[in-house]
Write an enzyme that holds these catalytic residues in place. Sequence first.
Site, PDB file in Angstrom:
ATOM      1  N   HIS A 249       0.902  -1.153   0.000  1.00  0.00           N
ATOM      2  CA  HIS A 249       0.000   0.000   0.000  1.00  0.00           C
ATOM      3  C   HIS A 249       0.938   1.199   0.000  1.00  0.00           C
ATOM      4  CE1 HIS A 249      -3.632   2.205   1.928  1.00  0.00           C
ATOM      5  NE2 HIS A 249      -2.689   3.095   1.736  1.00  0.00           N
ATOM      6  N   HIS A 323      -8.444   5.571   8.667  1.00  0.00           N
ATOM      7  CA  HIS A 323      -7.028   5.917   8.783  1.00  0.00           C
ATOM      8  C   HIS A 323      -6.754   6.904   9.910  1.00  0.00           C
ATOM      9  CE1 HIS A 323      -5.579   3.510   5.468  1.00  0.00           C
ATOM     10  NE2 HIS A 323      -6.731   3.800   4.876  1.00  0.00           N
TER      11      HIS A 323
END
EC number: 3.5.1.5
Length: 569
Positions: A249, A323
Amino acid sequence: MKMSREEYAELFGPTTGDKIRLGDTDLWIEVEKDFTVYGEEMIFGGGKTIRDGMGQNGRITGKDGALDLVITNVVLLDYTGIVKADVGVKDGRIVGVGKSGNPDIMDGVDPHMVIGAGTEVISGEGKILTAGGVDTHIHFICPQQMEVALSSGVTTLLGGGTGPATGSKATTCTSGAWYMARMLEAAEEFPINVGFLGKGNASDKAPLIEQVEAGAIGLKLHEDWGTTPSAIKTCMEVVDEADIQVAIHTDTINEAGFLENTLDAIGDRVIHTYHIEGAGGGHAPDIMKLASYANILPSSTTPTIPYTVNTMDEHLDMMMVCHHLDAKVPEDVAFSHSRIRAATIAAEDILHDIGAISMTSSDSQAMGRVGEVIIRTWQVADKMKKQRGALAGENGNDNVRAKRYIAKYTINPAITHGLSHEVGSVEKGKLADLVLWDPVFFGVKPELVLKGGMIARAQMGDPNASIPTPEPVFMRQMYASYGKANRSTSITFMSQASIERGVAESLGLEKRISPVKNIRKLSKLDMKLNSALPKIEIDPKTYQVFADGEELSCQPVDYVPLGQRYFLF
């Protein structure tokens, strides 16, 4: 004796040339070949053919090779083809796809598919059989995900996490040897195949090797831990030595480098890139370019597929939660907006349709929905047929598209992570992780989910009823989910290094253990029916996506099949 196609299909299921609609989509598959023998079809029931001395051999024992299970007259939808056959299972593995029965009185019976007194039967007439799904993007946030995934037809979960810890809610990492051991122990209770990724973000090899030797099937590089060129290079060296996969990622805000720097750090080594569309994270705005490279195995996740009128609005709030961002911090808000780009999300559907994005996965509870990998994959296929028409090679059916899309959540993720010797397709020798569908409910609600040849989930009615069908009918746990059966019908995947070190024995694991292997020499050309390598370019101002010079753009839809009408009850 002659009968019409309609009569034959009602009795024995569709045959060569017949077509089946997938759920309420506009997708139709056509049976390419029928392995059964007309007039000698295997049918169970009163007055039917699977009886002693008829279709059932009266002498053969299990030790002599009689099947443990036969699924009769079912239509297989697999990357290998769309065929009608009997499927034989022995000792939890597929031993044949062809004609079952009693060779003493029947022609054409596969010698590995003899029905005996020890053979159970699942009637597949009029049904569709697929391989269990393989989800490679699991945040192990809560154990209830296992139940939801299995009930949707997914039988293998790969990823990382330790529960609802802040790190696990954002990154698919089971960090450190101690947590790796605890998660391997926890996995003993679940009737599903699992494999755990360790944290790959380190500038020194020692902490990465430690996790591999503890059982990690791969390592995960995540920007929230710092996916710097240094971390990438170190991680790639470790996985090359261990023959495991690395999932990446990349750096959304291009803080430690741009796409080109990441490519330099990767070199020509194989890597699985998560979130190739970019909305889930990765170099903004051009992460999608990675789908052009032969050493990149690209996947995308359920949040952005298919592209609908609600996609953009839903994502901004999800981003803030997943996040650990703060809506009061302008930089955090800007971070979210940089990832949610309509033009690249629209292009994602088309890149799937041309086979440039090879896999689909969930991103469970971290923007994605663990029970919707299969649903959303087929929703994209339906959307693309309606917007782009038939694919090359299709003539009155959608077989090419159907085989391409089923490969995205079965064989390709299995190949990518070194599991294809065990799972990922309906082929001889593989674990009998199989999903049986009524065509009306295809992609949404399986009728049966088999793990290692035993039913683990099923649509089941009132347990106090006189027959199995009275309402309420819903997906319930079956015997493969209980006791030690879940250990003997499922696999825990581990690194070869950890197996050689005796980690499973030291932890007292009872599940089947299998190594991941044959990973480091892979390329995108190994992705079945999804190996396209177009030259992808992205306008840095408008975010428009071009493949081989052609703009990739499609409209969002305000309706999808396989949707709410299936979940009223």
